[in-house]
Design a protein around this motif. Sequence first.
Motif, PDB file in Angstrom:
ATOM      1  N   PHE A  29       0.831  -1.199   0.000  1.00 27.94           N
ATOM      2  CA  PHE A  29       0.000   0.000   0.000  1.00 27.94           C
ATOM      3  C   PHE A  29       0.873   1.259   0.000  1.00 27.94           C
ATOM      4  O   PHE A  29       0.614   2.225  -0.718  1.00 27.94           O
ATOM      5  CB  PHE A  29      -0.923   0.020   1.219  1.00 27.94           C
ATOM      6  CG  PHE A  29      -2.111  -0.897   1.115  1.00 27.94           C
ATOM      7  CD1 PHE A  29      -2.563  -1.379  -0.107  1.00 27.94           C
ATOM      8  CD2 PHE A  29      -2.808  -1.279   2.253  1.00 27.94           C
ATOM      9  CE1 PHE A  29      -3.658  -2.221  -0.209  1.00 27.94           C
ATOM     10  CE2 PHE A  29      -3.918  -2.116   2.170  1.00 27.94           C
ATOM     11  CZ  PHE A  29      -4.338  -2.591   0.942  1.00 27.94           C
ATOM     12  N   LYS A  30       1.917   1.239   0.840  1.00 25.31           N
ATOM     13  CA  LYS A  30       2.788   2.423   0.930  1.00 25.31           C
ATOM     14  C   LYS A  30       3.549   2.635  -0.377  1.00 25.31           C
ATOM     15  O   LYS A  30       3.697   3.767  -0.844  1.00 25.31           O
ATOM     16  CB  LYS A  30       3.775   2.251   2.089  1.00 25.31           C
ATOM     17  CG  LYS A  30       4.602   3.492   2.385  1.00 25.31           C
ATOM     18  CD  LYS A  30       5.435   3.324   3.653  1.00 25.31           C
ATOM     19  CE  LYS A  30       6.222   4.594   3.955  1.00 25.31           C
ATOM     20  NZ  LYS A  30       7.035   4.441   5.203  1.00 25.31           N
ATOM     21  N   LEU A  31       4.010   1.528  -0.987  1.00 25.20           N
ATOM     22  CA  LEU A  31       4.701   1.642  -2.269  1.00 25.20           C
ATOM     23  C   LEU A  31       3.764   2.181  -3.335  1.00 25.20           C
ATOM     24  O   LEU A  31       4.133   3.080  -4.114  1.00 25.20           O
ATOM     25  CB  LEU A  31       5.246   0.277  -2.685  1.00 25.20           C
ATOM     26  CG  LEU A  31       5.904   0.206  -4.074  1.00 25.20           C
ATOM     27  CD1 LEU A  31       7.064   1.184  -4.179  1.00 25.20           C
ATOM     28  CD2 LEU A  31       6.373  -1.222  -4.370  1.00 25.20           C
ATOM     29  N   ALA A  32       2.524   1.655  -3.385  1.00 22.83           N
ATOM     30  CA  ALA A  32       1.549   2.130  -4.369  1.00 22.83           C
ATOM     31  C   ALA A  32       1.270   3.614  -4.176  1.00 22.83           C
ATOM     32  O   ALA A  32       1.182   4.374  -5.152  1.00 22.83           O
ATOM     33  CB  ALA A  32       0.255   1.327  -4.249  1.00 22.83           C
ATOM     34  N   ASN A  33       1.133   4.042  -2.926  1.00 20.31           N
ATOM     35  CA  ASN A  33       0.874   5.454  -2.647  1.00 20.31           C
ATOM     36  C   ASN A  33       2.027   6.327  -3.153  1.00 20.31           C
ATOM     37  O   ASN A  33       1.815   7.388  -3.737  1.00 20.31           O
ATOM     38  CB  ASN A  33       0.674   5.655  -1.148  1.00 20.31           C
ATOM     39  CG  ASN A  33       0.209   7.064  -0.812  1.00 20.31           C
ATOM     40  OD1 ASN A  33      -0.799   7.532  -1.322  1.00 20.31           O
ATOM     41  ND2 ASN A  33       0.957   7.736   0.036  1.00 20.31           N
ATOM     42  N   THR A  34       3.244   5.847  -2.942  1.00 23.02           N
ATOM     43  CA  THR A  34       4.423   6.582  -3.418  1.00 23.02           C
ATOM     44  C   THR A  34       4.415   6.706  -4.936  1.00 23.02           C
ATOM     45  O   THR A  34       4.658   7.781  -5.497  1.00 23.02           O
ATOM     46  CB  THR A  34       5.711   5.863  -2.975  1.00 23.02           C
ATOM     47  OG1 THR A  34       5.763   5.834  -1.542  1.00 23.02           O
ATOM     48  CG2 THR A  34       6.947   6.573  -3.511  1.00 23.02           C
ATOM     49  N   LEU A  35       4.096   5.607  -5.615  1.00 19.82           N
ATOM     50  CA  LEU A  35       4.107   5.615  -7.084  1.00 19.82           C
ATOM     51  C   LEU A  35       2.996   6.475  -7.657  1.00 19.82           C
ATOM     52  O   LEU A  35       3.211   7.243  -8.609  1.00 19.82           O
ATOM     53  CB  LEU A  35       3.971   4.181  -7.614  1.00 19.82           C
ATOM     54  CG  LEU A  35       5.083   3.202  -7.231  1.00 19.82           C
ATOM     55  CD1 LEU A  35       4.806   1.830  -7.831  1.00 19.82           C
ATOM     56  CD2 LEU A  35       6.442   3.713  -7.667  1.00 19.82           C
ATOM     57  N   LYS A  36       1.790   6.372  -7.089  1.00 19.96           N
ATOM     58  CA  LYS A  36       0.654   7.111  -7.630  1.00 19.96           C
ATOM     59  C   LYS A  36       0.757   8.608  -7.362  1.00 19.96           C
ATOM     60  O   LYS A  36       0.112   9.411  -8.040  1.00 19.96           O
ATOM     61  CB  LYS A  36      -0.655   6.560  -7.074  1.00 19.96           C
ATOM     62  CG  LYS A  36      -0.991   5.158  -7.595  1.00 19.96           C
ATOM     63  CD  LYS A  36      -1.061   5.126  -9.122  1.00 19.96           C
ATOM     64  CE  LYS A  36      -1.442   3.749  -9.652  1.00 19.96           C
ATOM     65  NZ  LYS A  36      -1.493   3.726 -11.136  1.00 19.96           N
ATOM     66  N   ASN A  37       1.569   8.997  -6.387  1.00 21.24           N
ATOM     67  CA  ASN A  37       1.783  10.417  -6.108  1.00 21.24           C
ATOM     68  C   ASN A  37       3.006  10.967  -6.827  1.00 21.24           C
ATOM     69  O   ASN A  37       3.407  12.107  -6.608  1.00 21.24           O
ATOM     70  CB  ASN A  37       1.914  10.658  -4.599  1.00 21.24           C
ATOM     71  CG  ASN A  37       0.571  10.587  -3.895  1.00 21.24           C
ATOM     72  OD1 ASN A  37      -0.395  11.197  -4.327  1.00 21.24           O
ATOM     73  ND2 ASN A  37       0.502   9.820  -2.823  1.00 21.24           N
ATOM     74  N   SER A  38       3.604  10.138  -7.674  1.00 19.90           N
ATOM     75  CA  SER A  38       4.787  10.551  -8.429  1.00 19.90           C
ATOM     76  C   SER A  38       4.395  10.864  -9.870  1.00 19.90           C
ATOM     77  O   SER A  38       3.735  10.057 -10.522  1.00 19.90           O
ATOM     78  CB  SER A  38       5.829   9.426  -8.412  1.00 19.90           C
ATOM     79  OG  SER A  38       6.820   9.631  -9.400  1.00 19.90           O
ATOM     80  N   SER A  39       4.791  12.011 -10.355  1.00 17.52           N
ATOM     81  CA  SER A  39       4.483  12.363 -11.752  1.00 17.52           C
ATOM     82  C   SER A  39       5.189  11.427 -12.718  1.00 17.52           C
ATOM     83  O   SER A  39       4.771  11.271 -13.870  1.00 17.52           O
ATOM     84  CB  SER A  39       4.910  13.809 -12.031  1.00 17.52           C
ATOM     85  OG  SER A  39       6.307  13.968 -11.807  1.00 17.52           O
ATOM     86  N   ARG A  40       6.232  10.769 -12.248  1.00 19.60           N
ATOM     87  CA  ARG A  40       7.003   9.875 -13.111  1.00 19.60           C
ATOM     88  C   ARG A  40       6.368   8.494 -13.221  1.00 19.60           C
ATOM     89  O   ARG A  40       6.433   7.853 -14.276  1.00 19.60           O
ATOM     90  CB  ARG A  40       8.426   9.743 -12.559  1.00 19.60           C
ATOM     91  CG  ARG A  40       9.354   8.903 -13.437  1.00 19.60           C
ATOM     92  CD  ARG A  40      10.747   8.862 -12.860  1.00 19.60           C
ATOM     93  NE  ARG A  40      11.642   8.064 -13.670  1.00 19.60           N
ATOM     94  CZ  ARG A  40      12.896   7.758 -13.331  1.00 19.60           C
ATOM     95  NH1 ARG A  40      13.383   8.210 -12.190  1.00 19.60           N
ATOM     96  NH2 ARG A  40      13.639   7.024 -14.125  1.00 19.60           N
ATOM     97  N   TYR A  41       5.757   8.017 -12.138  1.00 20.42           N
ATOM     98  CA  TYR A  41       5.308   6.632 -12.102  1.00 20.42           C
ATOM     99  C   TYR A  41       3.792   6.447 -11.987  1.00 20.42           C
ATOM    100  O   TYR A  41       3.313   5.312 -11.963  1.00 20.42           O
ATOM    101  CB  TYR A  41       5.959   5.904 -10.914  1.00 20.42           C
ATOM    102  CG  TYR A  41       7.454   5.859 -10.949  1.00 20.42           C
ATOM    103  CD1 TYR A  41       8.144   5.376 -12.058  1.00 20.42           C
ATOM    104  CD2 TYR A  41       8.207   6.295  -9.859  1.00 20.42           C
ATOM    105  CE1 TYR A  41       9.532   5.330 -12.083  1.00 20.42           C
ATOM    106  CE2 TYR A  41       9.593   6.244  -9.872  1.00 20.42           C
ATOM    107  CZ  TYR A  41      10.246   5.761 -10.984  1.00 20.42           C
ATOM    108  OH  TYR A  41      11.614   5.715 -11.011  1.00 20.42           O
TER     109      TYR A  41
END
Length: 228
Positions: free
Chosen positions: A62-74
């Motif tokens: 969940f934390k990894l997904a949150n990091t990725l979805k809040n990244s303009s790159r990923y």
Amino acid sequence: MDKERILVVDDEEDICEIIKFNLENEGYDVTVAYSAEEALQLDLNSFQLLLLDVMMGEISGFKLANTLKNSSRYHKIPLIFITAKGTENDTLTGFSLGADDYIQKPFSIKEVIARVRAVIARSNTGTVTKGEKWGYQGIEVDMESKSVTIDGQKVSLSRKELEILVLLIRKPGKVYSRADIIHRVWRDEDNVLDRTVDVNVTRLRKKIEPYGKQIVTRQGYGYCFEVI
């Protein structure tokens, strides 16, 4: 034709190897990472899909997904959660983080393969975007002119209907709860009811026929734009 690349992120080596073996037999190029930290060292944009376990070390799925979805790159990389956690709240958390699907352990490998195919197909052949224009088959949405055409014919949508359509069509397969839609479309307006969302979705479906059926109700969760 290049193989579609999939990254499996799970701290259980046996599960990783089973998924890797079977997906490679289906023609995919599969990489394995045994932690979120290891996954973050990779070129994530080189993958067409990530399969994430929820319960991992210091950085959960969940934390990894949150990091990725809040990244303009990923943020555009499709995600499927694979987890032993299967309560309604866990599922809702996964979808709210931008997951494209959610598979509960223990799973059949046939189910995994079917869901992987569906998500990759949606990301490859679903909606298209060019600047501020969005489309799917005969639907064309131009946000610069705030216009919508259906099979070449202009249709008149209210501002809320247009914003709901754009919200859903931008991320096919992503489920938005009524609360999500109220927050994103009505923003700071007070006293907006779930029923208000339902009424606007019903009107929108009628106005974009024959594509109204693409706006699907996920009972107990909300709405999504489903591609065929």
